[in-house]
Write a protein that holds these residues in place. Sequence first.
Motif, PDB file in Angstrom:
ATOM      1  N   GLU A 241       8.199  -6.464  -8.363  1.00  0.00           N
ATOM      2  CA  GLU A 241       7.215  -7.275  -7.643  1.00  0.00           C
ATOM      3  C   GLU A 241       7.548  -8.756  -7.713  1.00  0.00           C
ATOM      4  O   GLU A 241       7.343  -9.499  -6.737  1.00  0.00           O
ATOM      5  CB  GLU A 241       5.816  -7.016  -8.204  1.00  0.00           C
ATOM      6  N   SER A 245       9.571 -12.130  -4.799  1.00  0.00           N
ATOM      7  CA  SER A 245       8.343 -12.847  -4.469  1.00  0.00           C
ATOM      8  C   SER A 245       8.653 -14.010  -3.533  1.00  0.00           C
ATOM      9  O   SER A 245       9.617 -14.754  -3.737  1.00  0.00           O
ATOM     10  CB  SER A 245       7.695 -13.369  -5.758  1.00  0.00           C
ATOM     11  N   GLU A 253       2.932 -10.681  -0.173  1.00  0.00           N
ATOM     12  CA  GLU A 253       4.066 -10.428  -1.058  1.00  0.00           C
ATOM     13  C   GLU A 253       4.829  -9.188  -0.581  1.00  0.00           C
ATOM     14  O   GLU A 253       4.234  -8.235  -0.072  1.00  0.00           O
ATOM     15  CB  GLU A 253       3.584 -10.237  -2.501  1.00  0.00           C
ATOM     16  N   VAL A 255       6.596  -6.869  -2.250  1.00  0.00           N
ATOM     17  CA  VAL A 255       6.448  -5.643  -3.047  1.00  0.00           C
ATOM     18  C   VAL A 255       4.999  -5.589  -3.506  1.00  0.00           C
ATOM     19  O   VAL A 255       4.542  -6.464  -4.239  1.00  0.00           O
ATOM     20  CB  VAL A 255       7.390  -5.627  -4.260  1.00  0.00           C
ATOM     21  N   THR A 256       4.290  -4.531  -3.095  1.00  0.00           N
ATOM     22  CA  THR A 256       2.847  -4.547  -3.308  1.00  0.00           C
ATOM     23  C   THR A 256       2.280  -3.135  -3.323  1.00  0.00           C
ATOM     24  O   THR A 256       2.845  -2.223  -2.710  1.00  0.00           O
ATOM     25  CB  THR A 256       2.166  -5.367  -2.186  1.00  0.00           C
ATOM     26  N   ARG A 304       6.475  -1.760  -0.061  1.00  0.00           N
ATOM     27  CA  ARG A 304       5.238  -1.215  -0.632  1.00  0.00           C
ATOM     28  C   ARG A 304       5.578  -0.084  -1.591  1.00  0.00           C
ATOM     29  O   ARG A 304       6.512   0.686  -1.357  1.00  0.00           O
ATOM     30  CB  ARG A 304       4.342  -0.666   0.476  1.00  0.00           C
ATOM     31  N   TRP A 305       4.760   0.060  -2.651  1.00  0.00           N
ATOM     32  CA  TRP A 305       4.984   1.186  -3.564  1.00  0.00           C
ATOM     33  C   TRP A 305       4.750   2.511  -2.854  1.00  0.00           C
ATOM     34  O   TRP A 305       5.345   3.530  -3.223  1.00  0.00           O
ATOM     35  CB  TRP A 305       4.098   1.049  -4.797  1.00  0.00           C
TER      36      TRP A 305
END
Length: 476
Positions: A241, A245, A253, A255-256, A304-305
């Motif tokens: 994450e 950034s 962001e 990675v979220t 995204r996760w």
Amino acid sequence: MGQEIETTSFTDADSREFAEHLRKETDLLMAWEKEGRISGSPRTAGFELECWLVDQDMQPVARNEEFIAALDNDLVVPELSRFNLEFNGDPEILSGTGISELHKNLEKLWRDARDTAAQMDLRLAMIGILPTVTSAHLCEENMSDARRYKAINNQIFRLRKGQPILLDIDGIEHLQSEHMDVMLEAGATSFQIHLKIPEGGGTDYYNASKLASAPLMAVSANSPYLFGRDLWAESRIPLFEQAVSVGNWDYAERVTFGVRFIEEGFGDIFCANRQRYPVLLPQCSDRPPEKMDHLRLQNGTIWRWNRPIVGWDEDGTPHFRMEQRVVPAGPTIVDSMANAAFYYGLVTWFAENEVRPHAQCQYHTARDNFYLAAHDGLDARIRWQQIDDRPIDELILDLFLPMAHAGLEQLDIAKADRELYLGIIEQRARTGQTGAVWQRQFVKEHGGDMAQLLKSYLHYQDLGEPVHSWPLDPSE
């Protein structure tokens, strides 16, 4: 990190043209979904496995291009760094022995790759974060040659206005460091689980995948150490994450875990991609909008996760997939397949249940559960519906595993596969031994020599037995 591009520099005109293509393709995709033109049959499963090349001293080795040339298999491709690789699998229909077929195919590919590595006096490691990797390894000189990676690096720092990335992870210990490139991302390797969504199921499966993230994360944690510091059970989560950034853009962001459940359909997420996220790679294509070149390129720069994917069936019909990204690589192939089976069963039960669990859960609770599971692993205490502050290992045994069994049975997964793979999840929850727990216990008993830890880890990884059964003896 996705498809290759043609250049590493872009103009304002490129960005404007890309934005217009992206708008048209997003509108077209949403129309397809409303008109029922998205395929959903048959339901299929797939994966991507990222791993490391290491030498006999357990240090990462920047030789992935040489290795890939020697292996000569299109299913193995380079990753962001020269010491990372990605293994891909052909999809299997998610019924009968589909999961064990994925297992069999990955085992053969891994065996061939291990033989190739041995011929180069190297070893392969599947683990969320390599214990021996240092900040010095994660530098631009070790970045793979693909233009895409260099362009992402340039664009991230353009958005950051040249400001360094400040890594700050507070766990059992505290780690702070400063970096002037995105190579921190190369420190995090995962087992990405793919699921083709049944027709009309986009909303339910996306929301269900979010809910499944916490139990899946807790039972699969395998990344406690970074730069010699003991941080989270799955330190890969804050590492990735923070690694890409874009600065003070909290709502955008890259990675979220996301900001909400969706309500109208999968198209909601791609609409958010267009509206919320600055374009990183505005490379324009002259192919028709139906190819979705710009939509897919934009989506490939938002990690995204739980990431939505647009793909195509063999006959050219578009389909939707979920890419569940929370699971770390390793510890073994059978552990990875157990994680996949747990996910497939759980997400199917959540999405197909008469009363959808996400309708009974506030989004912030699902998000908080995920980060608690990443921080504390099987020691996490979470909230589930009306159950407040209960140990997640108990919930896995009492609730989530029965749900996963029911989901796999609904998919008509062979009984032997259900018992094998979910039995491994059950034993991890009962013994409390995940990859992260094993690593921490090994260090507690034998000291903090990360090379010794990795050597023993690879010894047991090569034996192929699931991690809950690993002893703490150092390898010879």
